[in-house]
Motif scaffolding. Structure first.
Motif, mmCIF file in Angstrom:
data_model
loop_
_atom_site.group_PDB
_atom_site.id
_atom_site.type_symbol
_atom_site.label_atom_id
_atom_site.label_comp_id
_atom_site.label_asym_id
_atom_site.label_seq_id
_atom_site.Cartn_x
_atom_site.Cartn_y
_atom_site.Cartn_z
ATOM 1 N N PRO A 1 0.832 -1.211 0.000
ATOM 2 C CA PRO A 1 0.000 0.000 0.000
ATOM 3 C C PRO A 1 0.868 1.263 0.000
ATOM 4 C CG PRO A 1 -0.765 -1.557 1.651
ATOM 5 C CD PRO A 1 0.535 -2.080 1.128
ATOM 6 N N ASP A 2 0.443 2.263 -0.780
ATOM 7 C CA ASP A 2 1.173 3.529 -0.823
ATOM 8 C C ASP A 2 0.700 4.435 0.305
ATOM 9 O OD1 ASP A 2 -1.290 4.539 -1.653
ATOM 10 O OD2 ASP A 2 -0.628 5.006 -3.689
ATOM 11 N N SER A 3 1.115 5.683 0.283
ATOM 12 C CA SER A 3 0.771 6.614 1.365
ATOM 13 C C SER A 3 -0.731 6.926 1.421
ATOM 14 C CB SER A 3 1.558 7.911 1.201
ATOM 15 O OG SER A 3 1.244 8.529 -0.039
ATOM 16 N N HIS A 4 -1.445 6.682 0.337
ATOM 17 C CA HIS A 4 -2.892 6.905 0.302
ATOM 18 C C HIS A 4 -3.664 5.609 0.495
ATOM 19 C CE1 HIS A 4 -2.160 10.986 -1.010
ATOM 20 N NE2 HIS A 4 -1.373 10.517 -1.978
ATOM 21 N N GLU A 5 -2.975 4.560 0.939
ATOM 22 C CA GLU A 5 -3.532 3.227 1.154
ATOM 23 C C GLU A 5 -4.193 2.670 -0.098
ATOM 24 O OE1 GLU A 5 -5.839 3.131 4.825
ATOM 25 O OE2 GLU A 5 -4.018 2.358 5.770
ATOM 26 N N ARG A 6 -3.469 2.778 -1.217
ATOM 27 C CA ARG A 6 -3.885 2.165 -2.472
ATOM 28 C C ARG A 6 -2.839 1.135 -2.855
ATOM 29 N NH1 ARG A 6 -4.155 7.377 -6.093
ATOM 30 N NH2 ARG A 6 -2.080 7.347 -5.202
ATOM 31 N N VAL A 7 -3.274 0.070 -3.508
ATOM 32 C CA VAL A 7 -2.342 -0.938 -3.994
ATOM 33 C C VAL A 7 -2.463 -1.026 -5.513
ATOM 34 C CG1 VAL A 7 -2.306 -2.338 -1.890
ATOM 35 C CG2 VAL A 7 -3.993 -2.816 -3.646
ATOM 36 N N VAL A 8 -1.345 -1.332 -6.158
ATOM 37 C CA VAL A 8 -1.332 -1.566 -7.593
ATOM 38 C C VAL A 8 -1.606 -3.047 -7.807
ATOM 39 C CG1 VAL A 8 0.091 -1.572 -9.683
ATOM 40 C CG2 VAL A 8 0.308 0.292 -8.031
ATOM 41 N N ILE A 9 -2.570 -3.346 -8.679
ATOM 42 C CA ILE A 9 -2.885 -4.729 -9.020
ATOM 43 C C ILE A 9 -2.011 -5.096 -10.206
ATOM 44 C CG2 ILE A 9 -4.691 -6.349 -9.670
ATOM 45 C CD1 ILE A 9 -6.711 -4.226 -8.599
ATOM 46 N N ARG A 10 -1.198 -6.106 -10.039
ATOM 47 C CA ARG A 10 -0.262 -6.493 -11.091
ATOM 48 C C ARG A 10 -0.959 -7.347 -12.149
ATOM 49 N NH1 ARG A 10 4.224 -7.024 -6.845
ATOM 50 N NH2 ARG A 10 4.944 -4.862 -6.800
ATOM 51 N N PRO A 11 -0.541 -7.243 -13.404
ATOM 52 C CA PRO A 11 -1.212 -7.935 -14.511
ATOM 53 C C PRO A 11 -1.243 -9.460 -14.402
ATOM 54 C CG PRO A 11 0.248 -6.242 -15.359
ATOM 55 C CD PRO A 11 0.501 -6.337 -13.880
ATOM 56 N N MET A 12 -0.365 -10.055 -13.629
ATOM 57 C CA MET A 12 -0.353 -11.514 -13.488
ATOM 58 C C MET A 12 -1.668 -12.036 -12.925
ATOM 59 S SD MET A 12 1.480 -14.016 -14.150
ATOM 60 C CE MET A 12 1.297 -15.742 -13.880
ATOM 61 N N ILE A 13 -2.427 -11.192 -12.260
ATOM 62 C CA ILE A 13 -3.687 -11.617 -11.663
ATOM 63 C C ILE A 13 -4.671 -12.124 -12.720
ATOM 64 C CG2 ILE A 13 -4.949 -9.421 -11.701
ATOM 65 C CD1 ILE A 13 -5.693 -10.134 -8.717
ATOM 66 N N ALA A 14 -4.550 -11.622 -13.934
ATOM 67 C CA ALA A 14 -5.443 -12.063 -15.010
ATOM 68 C C ALA A 14 -5.223 -13.526 -15.357
ATOM 69 C CB ALA A 14 -5.247 -11.196 -16.248
ATOM 70 N N HIS A 15 -4.039 -14.046 -15.102
ATOM 71 C CA HIS A 15 -3.755 -15.451 -15.402
ATOM 72 C C HIS A 15 -3.995 -16.350 -14.198
ATOM 73 C CE1 HIS A 15 -2.195 -14.642 -19.374
ATOM 74 N NE2 HIS A 15 -1.637 -13.564 -18.849
ATOM 75 N N LEU A 16 -3.755 -15.845 -13.015
ATOM 76 C CA LEU A 16 -3.971 -16.643 -11.815
ATOM 77 C C LEU A 16 -5.460 -16.859 -11.578
ATOM 78 C CD1 LEU A 16 -2.724 -17.982 -9.291
ATOM 79 C CD2 LEU A 16 -3.086 -15.818 -8.128
ATOM 80 N N ALA A 17 -6.232 -15.827 -11.750
ATOM 81 C CA ALA A 17 -7.673 -15.899 -11.500
ATOM 82 C C ALA A 17 -8.440 -15.852 -12.815
ATOM 83 C CB ALA A 17 -8.101 -14.746 -10.591
ATOM 84 N N ASN A 18 -8.038 -16.684 -13.764
ATOM 85 C CA ASN A 18 -8.738 -16.701 -15.042
ATOM 86 C C ASN A 18 -10.030 -17.505 -14.917
ATOM 87 O OD1 ASN A 18 -8.070 -19.444 -15.333
ATOM 88 N ND2 ASN A 18 -6.225 -18.974 -16.467
ATOM 89 N N PRO A 19 -10.950 -17.354 -15.831
ATOM 90 C CA PRO A 19 -12.238 -18.052 -15.720
ATOM 91 C C PRO A 19 -12.104 -19.576 -15.603
ATOM 92 C CG PRO A 19 -12.372 -16.351 -17.388
ATOM 93 C CD PRO A 19 -10.933 -16.431 -16.962
ATOM 94 N N GLU A 20 -11.136 -20.168 -16.279
ATOM 95 C CA GLU A 20 -10.967 -21.618 -16.203
ATOM 96 C C GLU A 20 -10.585 -22.052 -14.783
ATOM 97 O OE1 GLU A 20 -9.137 -19.772 -18.550
ATOM 98 O OE2 GLU A 20 -10.613 -20.089 -20.137
ATOM 99 N N ASN A 21 -9.648 -21.335 -14.165
ATOM 100 C CA ASN A 21 -9.238 -21.673 -12.797
ATOM 101 C C ASN A 21 -10.375 -21.447 -11.810
ATOM 102 O OD1 ASN A 21 -6.683 -22.377 -13.623
ATOM 103 N ND2 ASN A 21 -5.735 -20.475 -12.986
ATOM 104 N N LEU A 22 -11.113 -20.362 -11.966
ATOM 105 C CA LEU A 22 -12.224 -20.078 -11.055
ATOM 106 C C LEU A 22 -13.348 -21.097 -11.231
ATOM 107 C CD1 LEU A 22 -12.294 -16.182 -11.254
ATOM 108 C CD2 LEU A 22 -11.379 -17.610 -9.420
#
Length: 162
Positions: A119-140
């Motif tokens: 989290p940054d100073s404004h309590e936001r996190v960057v979502i990294r692009p790898m999430i599209a492959h980890l949580a893809n529709p087939e896996n879910l």
């Protein structure tokens, strides 16, 4: 891939998001993935809360990509936006501080998997692009099937009571 073949690994390329990652060559089904092991690969399972947060974060990432265009890599979400999303599924504990603490702890665990930034100073996190492959529709879909199967087995063991 020829170099990785003796290791039963394959390199997958996502040209749109600029990613290259390794995957198990022969483990296509969930059963094969569970049975597969390799001395160079360490499996790390996610618990239910982590999995739920990954699915929620993927929704934010996909919405960001739809607005900014495929391959955009600056998807951010505030911790305060994630708290009510998790409360919908996990229930409200009654303490906002406890809920925020739980979300921050889950985000810290997912940071270790490389899915989000700190989290940054404004309590936001960057979502990294790898999430599209980890949580893809087939896996879910496979996860949902597995959960339904476990629930059916538990009901059968308990005599059909929910």
């Amino acid at each position: 891939n020829a170099i990785l073949e003796p290791l039963d690994l394959v390199a997958r390329v996502d040209d749109i998001r600029g990613l290259v990652f390794l995957a198990v060559r022969h483990a296509d089904s969930v059963a094969e993935q569970d049975a597969w092991s390799h001395p160079l690969v360490r499996k790390q399972r996610l618990n239910l809360e982590q999995t739920l947060l990954v699915a929620i974060l993927r929704q934010y990432f996909i919405a960001y990509e739809q607005e900014a265009g495929s391959g955009a890599a600056d998807a951010m979400v505030a911790v305060d936006e994630l708290v009510p999303q998790l409360q919908v599924y996990l229930g409200d504990s009654g303490s906002e501080a406890r809920e925020r603490s739980r979300v921050l702890q889950l985000l810290d665990q997912l940071k270790g998997h490389g899915l989000v930034s700190a989290p940054d100073s404004h309590e936001r996190v960057v979502i990294r692009p790898m999430i599209a492959h980890l949580a893809n529709p087939e896996n879910l879909t496979a996860l949902l099937h597995e959960l339904k199967q476990q629930r059916a087995e538990e009901q059968a063991d308990s005599g059909g009571e929910p």
